[in-house]
Design a protein around this motif. Structure first.
Motif, PDB file in Angstrom:
ATOM      1  N   VAL A   1       0.832  -1.200   0.000  1.00 41.98           N
ATOM      2  CA  VAL A   1       0.000   0.000   0.000  1.00 41.98           C
ATOM      3  C   VAL A   1       0.868   1.252   0.000  1.00 41.98           C
ATOM      4  CG1 VAL A   1      -1.887  -1.131   1.222  1.00 41.98           C
ATOM      5  CG2 VAL A   1      -0.109   0.011   2.521  1.00 41.98           C
ATOM      6  N   ARG A   2       0.233   2.372  -0.279  1.00 42.25           N
ATOM      7  CA  ARG A   2       0.886   3.675  -0.216  1.00 42.25           C
ATOM      8  C   ARG A   2       0.318   4.407   0.995  1.00 42.25           C
ATOM      9  NH1 ARG A   2       3.771   5.569  -4.157  1.00 42.25           N
ATOM     10  NH2 ARG A   2       3.183   7.732  -3.766  1.00 42.25           N
ATOM     11  N   LYS A   3       1.225   4.981   1.795  1.00 43.31           N
ATOM     12  CA  LYS A   3       0.821   5.720   2.988  1.00 43.31           C
ATOM     13  C   LYS A   3       1.703   6.949   3.132  1.00 43.31           C
ATOM     14  CE  LYS A   3      -0.446   1.555   5.641  1.00 43.31           C
ATOM     15  NZ  LYS A   3      -1.791   1.764   6.114  1.00 43.31           N
ATOM     16  N   THR A   4       1.209   7.910   3.901  1.00 40.65           N
ATOM     17  CA  THR A   4       2.017   9.081   4.229  1.00 40.65           C
ATOM     18  C   THR A   4       3.030   8.694   5.302  1.00 40.65           C
ATOM     19  OG1 THR A   4       0.545   9.788   6.009  1.00 40.65           O
ATOM     20  CG2 THR A   4       0.052  10.615   3.780  1.00 40.65           C
ATOM     21  N   SER A   5       3.988   9.554   5.531  1.00 42.74           N
ATOM     22  CA  SER A   5       4.980   9.252   6.570  1.00 42.74           C
ATOM     23  C   SER A   5       4.316   9.136   7.942  1.00 42.74           C
ATOM     24  CB  SER A   5       6.090  10.307   6.585  1.00 42.74           C
ATOM     25  OG  SER A   5       5.563  11.580   6.854  1.00 42.74           O
ATOM     26  N   ASP A   6       3.291   9.954   8.198  1.00 45.97           N
ATOM     27  CA  ASP A   6       2.580   9.860   9.480  1.00 45.97           C
ATOM     28  C   ASP A   6       1.884   8.507   9.634  1.00 45.97           C
ATOM     29  OD1 ASP A   6       3.384  12.340  10.378  1.00 45.97           O
ATOM     30  OD2 ASP A   6       1.587  13.371   9.638  1.00 45.97           O
ATOM     31  N   LYS A   7       1.321   7.999   8.548  1.00 46.77           N
ATOM     32  CA  LYS A   7       0.657   6.687   8.606  1.00 46.77           C
ATOM     33  C   LYS A   7       1.675   5.572   8.819  1.00 46.77           C
ATOM     34  CE  LYS A   7      -3.613   7.954   7.641  1.00 46.77           C
ATOM     35  NZ  LYS A   7      -4.771   7.705   8.428  1.00 46.77           N
ATOM     36  N   TRP A   8       2.867   5.699   8.199  1.00 45.90           N
ATOM     37  CA  TRP A   8       3.909   4.690   8.417  1.00 45.90           C
ATOM     38  C   TRP A   8       4.423   4.743   9.845  1.00 45.90           C
ATOM     39  CZ3 TRP A   8       4.013   0.606   5.722  1.00 45.90           C
ATOM     40  CH2 TRP A   8       3.733   0.608   4.371  1.00 45.90           C
ATOM     41  N   LYS A   9       4.462   5.923  10.447  1.00 49.86           N
ATOM     42  CA  LYS A   9       4.832   6.044  11.865  1.00 49.86           C
ATOM     43  C   LYS A   9       3.845   5.251  12.713  1.00 49.86           C
ATOM     44  CE  LYS A   9       6.788  10.696  11.782  1.00 49.86           C
ATOM     45  NZ  LYS A   9       6.646  12.072  12.274  1.00 49.86           N
ATOM     46  N   LYS A  10       2.567   5.381  12.366  1.00 48.06           N
ATOM     47  CA  LYS A  10       1.520   4.665  13.101  1.00 48.06           C
ATOM     48  C   LYS A  10       1.677   3.154  12.936  1.00 48.06           C
ATOM     49  CE  LYS A  10      -2.507   4.356  15.183  1.00 48.06           C
ATOM     50  NZ  LYS A  10      -2.579   4.395  16.629  1.00 48.06           N
ATOM     51  N   VAL A  11       1.996   2.713  11.710  1.00 46.39           N
ATOM     52  CA  VAL A  11       2.218   1.281  11.466  1.00 46.39           C
ATOM     53  C   VAL A  11       3.341   0.779  12.365  1.00 46.39           C
ATOM     54  CG1 VAL A  11       3.060  -0.394   9.758  1.00 46.39           C
ATOM     55  CG2 VAL A  11       1.315   1.271   9.107  1.00 46.39           C
ATOM     56  N   TRP A  12       4.454   1.518  12.422  1.00 50.27           N
ATOM     57  CA  TRP A  12       5.591   1.120  13.244  1.00 50.27           C
ATOM     58  C   TRP A  12       5.212   1.106  14.726  1.00 50.27           C
ATOM     59  CZ3 TRP A  12       9.710  -1.564  13.602  1.00 50.27           C
ATOM     60  CH2 TRP A  12      10.668  -1.338  14.569  1.00 50.27           C
ATOM     61  N   ALA A  13       4.509   2.133  15.181  1.00 48.63           N
ATOM     62  CA  ALA A  13       4.112   2.208  16.588  1.00 48.63           C
ATOM     63  C   ALA A  13       3.193   1.048  16.969  1.00 48.63           C
ATOM     64  CB  ALA A  13       3.430   3.545  16.873  1.00 48.63           C
ATOM     65  N   CYS A  14       2.239   0.723  16.116  1.00 53.14           N
ATOM     66  CA  CYS A  14       1.321  -0.385  16.391  1.00 53.14           C
ATOM     67  C   CYS A  14       2.055  -1.715  16.390  1.00 53.14           C
ATOM     68  CB  CYS A  14       0.175  -0.407  15.383  1.00 53.14           C
ATOM     69  SG  CYS A  14      -0.997   0.936  15.598  1.00 53.14           S
ATOM     70  N   TRP A  15       2.937  -1.897  15.426  1.00 47.71           N
ATOM     71  CA  TRP A  15       3.698  -3.142  15.330  1.00 47.71           C
ATOM     72  C   TRP A  15       4.571  -3.333  16.562  1.00 47.71           C
ATOM     73  CZ3 TRP A  15       7.874  -4.427  11.102  1.00 47.71           C
ATOM     74  CH2 TRP A  15       8.033  -5.807  11.014  1.00 47.71           C
ATOM     75  N   LYS A  16       5.240  -2.265  17.008  1.00 50.53           N
ATOM     76  CA  LYS A  16       6.052  -2.343  18.221  1.00 50.53           C
ATOM     77  C   LYS A  16       5.189  -2.699  19.425  1.00 50.53           C
ATOM     78  CE  LYS A  16       7.891   1.620  18.691  1.00 50.53           C
ATOM     79  NZ  LYS A  16       8.629   2.762  19.196  1.00 50.53           N
ATOM     80  N   SER A  17       4.061  -2.031  19.548  1.00 49.58           N
ATOM     81  CA  SER A  17       3.185  -2.247  20.693  1.00 49.58           C
ATOM     82  C   SER A  17       2.667  -3.682  20.746  1.00 49.58           C
ATOM     83  CB  SER A  17       2.019  -1.267  20.638  1.00 49.58           C
ATOM     84  OG  SER A  17       1.121  -1.502  21.685  1.00 49.58           O
ATOM     85  N   LYS A  18       2.181  -4.175  19.607  1.00 54.07           N
ATOM     86  CA  LYS A  18       1.656  -5.545  19.564  1.00 54.07           C
ATOM     87  C   LYS A  18       2.749  -6.569  19.844  1.00 54.07           C
ATOM     88  CE  LYS A  18      -2.085  -4.540  16.383  1.00 54.07           C
ATOM     89  NZ  LYS A  18      -2.634  -4.716  15.037  1.00 54.07           N
ATOM     90  N   THR A  19       3.944  -6.313  19.319  1.00 52.06           N
ATOM     91  CA  THR A  19       5.051  -7.244  19.528  1.00 52.06           C
ATOM     92  C   THR A  19       5.487  -7.245  20.986  1.00 52.06           C
ATOM     93  OG1 THR A  19       5.789  -6.918  17.253  1.00 52.06           O
ATOM     94  CG2 THR A  19       7.386  -7.853  18.775  1.00 52.06           C
ATOM     95  N   LYS A  20       5.549  -6.056  21.612  1.00 51.53           N
ATOM     96  CA  LYS A  20       5.922  -5.995  23.023  1.00 51.53           C
ATOM     97  C   LYS A  20       4.906  -6.739  23.886  1.00 51.53           C
ATOM     98  CE  LYS A  20       6.556  -1.558  23.829  1.00 51.53           C
ATOM     99  NZ  LYS A  20       7.033  -0.248  24.315  1.00 51.53           N
ATOM    100  N   LYS A  21       3.622  -6.562  23.595  1.00 45.21           N
ATOM    101  CA  LYS A  21       2.585  -7.250  24.368  1.00 45.21           C
ATOM    102  C   LYS A  21       2.698  -8.761  24.214  1.00 45.21           C
ATOM    103  CE  LYS A  21      -0.845  -3.579  24.269  1.00 45.21           C
ATOM    104  NZ  LYS A  21      -2.130  -3.129  23.727  1.00 45.21           N
ATOM    105  N   LYS A  22       2.947  -9.218  22.994  1.00 43.46           N
ATOM    106  CA  LYS A  22       3.062 -10.654  22.739  1.00 43.46           C
ATOM    107  C   LYS A  22       4.297 -11.223  23.438  1.00 43.46           C
ATOM    108  CE  LYS A  22       3.026 -13.872  18.831  1.00 43.46           C
ATOM    109  NZ  LYS A  22       3.007 -13.942  17.358  1.00 43.46           N
TER     110      LYS A  22
ATOM    111  N   VAL B   1      11.995  -7.242  15.581  1.00 47.70           N
ATOM    112  CA  VAL B   1      11.453  -6.003  16.164  1.00 47.70           C
ATOM    113  C   VAL B   1      11.946  -5.874  17.605  1.00 47.70           C
ATOM    114  CG1 VAL B   1       9.360  -4.824  16.941  1.00 47.70           C
ATOM    115  CG2 VAL B   1       9.424  -5.845  14.675  1.00 47.70           C
ATOM    116  N   VAL B   2      11.876  -6.967  18.358  1.00 44.20           N
ATOM    117  CA  VAL B   2      12.361  -6.947  19.740  1.00 44.20           C
ATOM    118  C   VAL B   2      13.849  -6.604  19.751  1.00 44.20           C
ATOM    119  CG1 VAL B   2      12.789  -8.349  21.803  1.00 44.20           C
ATOM    120  CG2 VAL B   2      10.592  -8.499  20.637  1.00 44.20           C
ATOM    121  N   GLY B   3      14.594  -7.123  18.784  1.00 45.71           N
ATOM    122  CA  GLY B   3      16.012  -6.793  18.692  1.00 45.71           C
ATOM    123  C   GLY B   3      16.248  -5.315  18.425  1.00 45.71           C
TER     124      GLY B   3
END
Length: 131
Positions: free
Chosen positions: A56-77, A105-107
């Motif tokens: 997909v195509r996203k703005t830099s702000d949307k990619w920031k959100k993708v990274w933040a969500c991915w980090k959060s979900k990975t930390k919880k798991k 991601v954890v690394g």
């Protein structure tokens, strides 16, 4: 209603490689110049991710959100796996495992982000009564 467009596996891998080589990007940058550098890097990353053939195509702000969500979900798991491993036995085994990308991601974010600081508890000194 518009469905949420998901990033491709290739985009996730590219995002992770970029963050691995620019780990400081995930942390707040001091001063106005730090913020400008971070914004330029996020824009560079967005351009790179948007140029990936699949995804997909996203703005830099949307990619920031993708990274933040991915980090959060990975930390919880990772934390859930850690809590289960340190629990007492007798229950069913934990079926959660980190994928290779999640382990990377954890690394990138560091195990300390998942595990936190070790805190030694300070007890009270036991005073024996005089006889």
């Amino acid at each position: 209603m518009e469905s949420r467009a998901r990033a491709s596996a290739e985009q996730f891998s590219t995002l992770l490689e970029f963050m691995d080589s620019h780990g400081h990007l995930a942390k707040p940058q001091p001063g106005a110049q730090g913020r400008l550098r971070a914004d330029r890097l996020w824009q560079e990353l967005a351009d790179t991710l948007n140029s990936v053939g699949s995804g997909v195509r996203k703005t830099s702000d949307k990619w920031k959100k993708v990274w933040a969500c991915w980090k959060s979900k990975t930390k919880k798991k990772a934390l859930a796996i850690r809590r289960h491993a340190s629990g007492t036995g007798g229950g069913p085994s934990c079926r959660l495992i980190l994928t290779p990308l999640e382990a990377r991601v954890v690394g990138v974010i560091g195990a300390l982000a998942v595990e936190g600081h070790k805190i030694e508890e300070q007890g009270f000194e036991v005073i024996k009564p005089r006889r």
